[in-house]
Scaffold this active site. Structure first.
Site, short mmCIF file in Angstrom:
data_model
loop_
_atom_site.label_atom_id
_atom_site.label_comp_id
_atom_site.label_asym_id
_atom_site.label_seq_id
_atom_site.Cartn_x
_atom_site.Cartn_y
_atom_site.Cartn_z
N ARG A 1 -2.20 -1.17 -2.31
CA ARG A 1 -1.35 0.10 -1.59
C ARG A 1 -1.55 1.00 -2.79
O ARG A 1 -2.48 0.94 -3.74
CB ARG A 1 0.34 -1.04 -2.55
CG ARG A 1 0.51 -1.31 -4.15
CD ARG A 1 0.49 -0.10 -4.49
NE ARG A 1 0.89 -0.28 -6.01
CZ ARG A 1 -0.52 0.54 -7.17
NH1 ARG A 1 -1.74 0.70 -6.64
NH2 ARG A 1 -0.42 -0.68 -8.20
N GLU B 1 6.73 5.04 -10.42
CA GLU B 1 5.52 4.31 -11.54
C GLU B 1 6.32 3.63 -13.04
O GLU B 1 6.71 4.72 -13.78
CB GLU B 1 4.60 5.42 -12.14
CG GLU B 1 3.27 5.39 -11.79
CD GLU B 1 3.14 4.50 -10.28
OE1 GLU B 1 3.33 2.91 -10.20
OE2 GLU B 1 2.10 4.89 -9.74
N HIS B 2 5.66 2.68 -13.44
CA HIS B 2 6.07 1.87 -14.43
C HIS B 2 7.40 1.63 -14.15
O HIS B 2 8.52 2.15 -15.51
CB HIS B 2 6.06 2.27 -15.54
CG HIS B 2 4.01 3.11 -15.90
ND1 HIS B 2 3.47 1.27 -16.60
CD2 HIS B 2 3.41 3.19 -16.00
CE1 HIS B 2 2.27 0.89 -16.46
NE2 HIS B 2 2.22 2.07 -16.00
N ASP C 1 8.97 -0.26 -11.66
CA ASP C 1 9.09 -2.10 -11.13
C ASP C 1 10.08 -2.70 -12.50
O ASP C 1 11.06 -3.27 -11.80
CB ASP C 1 8.43 -2.40 -9.86
CG ASP C 1 7.25 -2.68 -11.16
OD1 ASP C 1 6.85 -1.85 -12.24
OD2 ASP C 1 6.32 -2.70 -10.11
N GLY D 1 -7.46 0.40 -9.74
CA GLY D 1 -5.40 0.76 -9.85
C GLY D 1 -5.01 0.48 -7.75
O GLY D 1 -4.19 0.96 -7.78
N SER E 1 -4.37 -2.41 -6.10
CA SER E 1 -3.91 -3.58 -6.34
C SER E 1 -5.08 -4.57 -5.81
O SER E 1 -4.84 -5.14 -4.76
CB SER E 1 -2.38 -3.68 -5.81
OG SER E 1 -1.42 -3.17 -6.53
N SER E 2 -6.17 -4.60 -5.86
CA SER E 2 -6.85 -5.81 -5.47
C SER E 2 -6.47 -6.99 -5.42
O SER E 2 -7.12 -8.43 -5.42
CB SER E 2 -8.72 -5.71 -5.88
OG SER E 2 -8.47 -5.77 -7.27
N ASP F 1 3.82 -4.57 -6.12
CA ASP F 1 2.33 -4.44 -5.53
C ASP F 1 2.44 -5.34 -4.72
O ASP F 1 1.80 -5.40 -3.98
CB ASP F 1 1.20 -4.72 -6.62
CG ASP F 1 1.21 -4.23 -7.66
OD1 ASP F 1 1.58 -2.23 -8.33
OD2 ASP F 1 -0.31 -3.84 -8.99
C1 GLA Z 1 0.80 -2.01 -11.93
C2 GLA Z 1 1.57 -2.67 -12.42
C3 GLA Z 1 2.98 -2.24 -10.96
C4 GLA Z 1 3.86 -1.36 -11.73
C5 GLA Z 1 2.50 -0.07 -12.03
C6 GLA Z 1 3.06 0.67 -12.41
O1 GLA Z 1 0.49 -1.81 -10.93
O2 GLA Z 1 1.02 -3.96 -11.55
O3 GLA Z 1 3.93 -3.77 -10.65
O4 GLA Z 1 4.55 -1.63 -13.08
O5 GLA Z 1 1.17 -0.55 -12.25
O6 GLA Z 1 4.40 1.29 -11.64
#
Ligand code: GLA
Length: 408
Positions: A48, A54-55, A57, A145, A147-148, A194
């Site tokens: 994704r 950001e930061h 969730d 970054g 989300s692998s 993610d």
């Molecule tokens: C990483 C975490 C997510 C989220 C982001 C920041 O990707 O896996 O859950 O907190 O950082 O938004």
């Protein structure tokens, strides 16, 4: 996924990513060569990119990610044993063993590390899993970054559902199992974003997630006019393993000092309680409160096709992550600055956990080539050849799904 060659200089070709079909075909062939028969179960789940939010969730906020066309694929088959599992990965760039055997009735984390994501999901799935053989393959860049790890977890979950026939009905439950796997088997106290976008992604839609109740809303994305450019800084986001949990803790401390239970009950006035207490916590909380507001507004703007405003909000998000939350880095800041000066760019920000990894830039479709050239030139000049930017163009893609092996 598309790739834009820089026509002036072949050495500056943007990253080549193996196509979806190739990823599937390689996994099938590897399965055949290793286990001597054809797989009969196959599933995939995407990485994704987060457009904004950001930061937040893990702070009851709103996030607005989209699923990528890049996926992790798992193909496999029951092997007739009660619990002997034999899994092999085609991942490039890992020094670890690429094949491992383990027992599905006594799962424990260990090495190789990549296997822990699979084991974690199996552990939290809560069903008896028969012995199986499987091959894992992916075209999601690892450590960038994008989300692998969530892609691997959600692909595993989808694969297991098909293997055992025991489906988890709710998307959010599926994502929660995968999140728990990441917490307990990979030691990463991530939020839900993610995994949930990897489950729920839809073509030409961004996903607004209310992380307080996990209610989601698909937001149309005008892919005919807009492009999402992902620029990988080349900086590995290793710091996130220590800094991410530290940020989570600070957010919680700030919330307690404000005397609140949830950031959704907070507003800018709530910050008064932190002014004399702690300057760092004040800035952390200010990021969270303003980012939640920006993200809700951004979803409205995207829906209303107000792309200029959407872009501005993304750029504000970056400033807040850089100055208040302090999760950016020099190279990400340079990429954002370069993008903001490039033609057709509406907004740009770091995306994901931070400390390296990627930026996400919203731009007009007709400006892609010029924008990439300009960003690449500025980045090369300013980081002095230490890192090379890699560019991907992504349109919002579908989430986790079963792959029909008859098509291969
Ligand atoms: C990483 C975490 C997510 C989220 C982001 C920041 O990707 O896996 O859950 O907190 O950082 O938004």
């Amino acid at each position: 996924m598309e790739f834009i060659p820089n026509k002036d200089d072949d050495t500056k070709m943007v990253s080549k990513v193996v196509s979806f079909d190739e990823v599937v075909k390689t996994s099938i062939e590897t399965f055949r060569n290793t286990f001597g028969s054809d797989p009969d179960v196959a599933a995939c789940a995407p990485g994704r990119v987060n457009l904004i939010g950001e930061h937040v969730d893990y702070n009851d906020g709103f996030v607005l990610p989209m699923a990528l066309p890049m996926v992790t694929v798992i193909v496999g088959k029951k092997n007739g044993t009660p619990s002997n599992c034999d899994v092999l990965t085609c991942f490039e760039g890992t020094d670890e063993d690429k094949r491992a055997q383990f027992d599905s009735s006594s799962i424990a984390k260990g090495i190789p590390k990549w296997l822990n994501y699979i084991k974690g999901v199996m552990f939290h799935y809560g069903q008896t899993i028969p012995g199986f053989n499987a091959v894992v393959n992916s075209n999601v860049p690892v450590g960038g970054g994008l989300s692998s790890s969530a892609a691997l977890e959600v692909a595993t979950m989808t694969f297991l559902e098909q293997l055992t026939g025991k489906k988890i009905e709710r998307s959010s439950d599926k994502a929660l199992i995968c999140m728990k796997a990441e917490h307990t088997f990979a030691n990463m106290p991530c939020g839900i974003m993610d995994q949930l976008i990897s489950v729920c992604g839809q073509r030409n839609r961004a996903l607004l997630i209310d992380c307080r109740n996990l209610i989601t809303q698909q937001i149309p994305f005008d892919a005919a006019r807009l492009a999402v450019l992902i620029c990988n800084s080349g900086v590995k986001h290793e710091l996130s393993t220590t800094e991410y949990p530290a940020r989570r803790k600070q957010c919680q401390q700030a919330l307690e000092l404000m005397g609140l239970k949830s950031y959704r009950d907070a507003n800018e006035r709530s910050l008064n309680a932190l002014i004399c207490a702690d300057e760092v916590l004040l800035r952390r909380a200010r990021h969270v409160i303003t980012e939640i507001k920006r993200t809700a507004f951004a979803a409205e703007m995207l829906k209303a096709n107000n792309f200029e405003q959407m872009g501005k909000l993304m750029t504000e998000s970056h400033k807040s992550l850089r100055d208040d939350f302090e999760v950016s880095c020099h190279e990400l800041d340079i990429l954002v600055e370069a993008a903001l000066g490039a033609p057709g760019v509406l907004g740009s920000r770091m995306t994901g956990g931070g400390f390296g990894g990627c930026t996400v830039t919203l731009l007009r479709k007709d400006s892609i080539e010029d924008a990439v050239k300009e960003i690449d030139t500025i980045y090369s000049r300013k980081v002095g050849g230490k890192y090379r930017a890699r560019f991907f163009l992504a349109e919002p893609a579908d989430g986790a799904r079963i792959i029909n092996l008859n098509n291969y």
